[in-house]
Design an enzyme around this catalytic site. Structure first.
Site, PDB file in Angstrom:
ATOM      1  N   ARG A   1       0.839  -1.187   0.000  1.00  0.00           N
ATOM      2  CA  ARG A   1       0.000   0.000   0.000  1.00  0.00           C
ATOM      3  C   ARG A   1       0.877   1.242   0.000  1.00  0.00           C
ATOM      4  NH1 ARG A   1      -3.259  -2.837  -1.551  1.00  0.00           N
ATOM      5  NH2 ARG A   1      -5.381  -3.293  -0.812  1.00  0.00           N
TER       6      ARG A   1
ATOM      7  N   GLU B   1      -3.123   7.517  -5.821  1.00  0.00           N
ATOM      8  CA  GLU B   1      -2.979   6.296  -6.608  1.00  0.00           C
ATOM      9  C   GLU B   1      -2.011   6.461  -7.777  1.00  0.00           C
ATOM     10  OE1 GLU B   1      -4.323   2.347  -8.024  1.00  0.00           O
ATOM     11  OE2 GLU B   1      -4.280   3.365  -6.095  1.00  0.00           O
TER      12      GLU B   1
ATOM     13  N   HIS C   1      -0.074  -0.273 -10.030  1.00  0.00           N
ATOM     14  CA  HIS C   1      -0.892  -1.023  -9.073  1.00  0.00           C
ATOM     15  C   HIS C   1      -1.474  -2.277  -9.724  1.00  0.00           C
ATOM     16  CE1 HIS C   1      -3.533  -0.510  -5.221  1.00  0.00           C
ATOM     17  NE2 HIS C   1      -3.096  -1.748  -5.385  1.00  0.00           N
TER      18      HIS C   1
END
Length: 341
Positions: free
Chosen positions: A251, A280, A302
């Protein structure tokens, strides 16, 4: 009619970037024909995750499935009293807000074990790409600059120590793969006994600082919680072995990015590879953009979890779990997917 709403299903986006309901084959098979399936709202190539249009989209859902969207009181208010279950299409709990769901009397679950092979392989790939200067060499050769010594001079990994922060399912899978390349593997996880680590051929460390001081490469696999937010901060990085590599496939919030940038600039870190950022997309942040300009940084979007097999498994297990709650008003008793409230 029962309404199941997905807030941001990446799998429902076709090759042109548009939502295609025909792609929801797995979901329709699991949920049945009598279900109104909502597949998010996209604008300018991104899913809307807040605002009036998004709130209208989720209104009246009997079940809500989130991916990157955060579960908040405002979101649940927008959904309304019809909602019975909220599922996280992924591993982490940081955006599921289990305490809020519990307070609202809603069922919630996630799927923590669908992509251990993919994430652990991606972690090793990033570490070795840093070690061998793969991305730097690729760019230079493509630009006509043939030079075997350009970029980081590789190290002999068999004589190096790898450290794993977080020794859960994925941390253990990564440790097995690190053993194939690195001479020694350490781990820090306050919730895992040293005896269990020893059974995996891994030596336990008492703190993150101790692990960083002894490791030539550190990989991150803990959950993001209030206790682990910015776990890798300036103090921990000051303890790092000079020239150590840092790899984050867990994360973005685990890492203090300004501290990482400074550590790269002063040589405390020899390289940084990350699949995850906060925000993000690192292009949306000044520090993120500064990291992207550096040759000693490798990034991916990601996608460490991604394979055709893992995506199909996740979609099926989420849809099956939602269908079970809607039918029986309770999650499956088995641990797959995992109930959190």
């Amino acid at each position: 009619m029962t309404r199941v709403v997905y807030t941001d299903p990446a799998w429902a986006v076709d090759g042109r970037g548009a939502l295609d309901p025909a792609l929801a084959t797995i979901e329709r098979a699991a949920l049945g024909d009598g279900v109104d399936l909502g597949l998010g709202v996209r604008r300018d190539g991104r899913f809307l995750l807040d605002g009036p249009e998004f709130e209208r989209h989720v209104a009246g859902a009997d079940a809500l499935v989130v991916y990157r969207a955060r579960v908040t009181a405002r979101l649940l208010d927008a959904v309304g009293p019809s909602c019975r279950v909220v599922a996280r299409q992924g591993v982490g709990l940081d955006n599921l807000n289990a305490e809020l769901l519990r307070a609202r009397g809603l069922w919630g679950f996630h799927v923590p074990d669908y992509c251990g092979d993919e994430v652990s392989t991606h972690t090793l790939a990033l570490a070795l790409a840093l070690e061998r200067g793969v991305c730097v060499q690729d760019r230079l050769v493509r630009d006509g600059a043939w030079n075997i010594h350009a970029g980081r001079i590789p190290r002999r990994t068999a004589g190096l120590t790898a450290g794993v922060v977080g020794f859960g399912r994925i941390g253990r899978a990564t440790s097995r793969k690190l053993h194939a390349c690195y001479g020694r593997v350490l781990a820090y996880d306050p919730y895992v006994p040293a005896d269990l680590m020893a059974s995996h051929g891994v030596t336990s460390c008492a703190s993150t600082a101790e692990l960083f001081a002894a490791s030539d490469v550190v990989v991150l696999h803990p959950e993001l919680t209030a206790k682990t937010t910015r776990l890798v901060d300036r103090d921990v990085l000051r303890a790092a072995r000079p020239g150590a590599l840092l790899v984050n496939t867990a994360r973005g919030g685990l890492v203090d990015l300004p501290a990482v940038l400074d550590a790269l600039r002063d040589g405390r870190l020899g390289g940084f590879a990350s699949d995850v950022f906060s925000p993000e997309d690192p292009n949306d942040d000044e520090v993120g953009r500064a990291l992207l300009r550096r040759a000693d940084v490798i990034v991916t979007a990601h996608r460490a979890f991604l394979s055709a097999e893992s995506e199909a498994s996740l979609r099926r297990r989420v849809a099956d779990g939602v269908a079970h709650v809607l039918r029986d008003d309770a999650p499956r008793p088995a641990a797959s997917p995992t109930r959190v409230c």
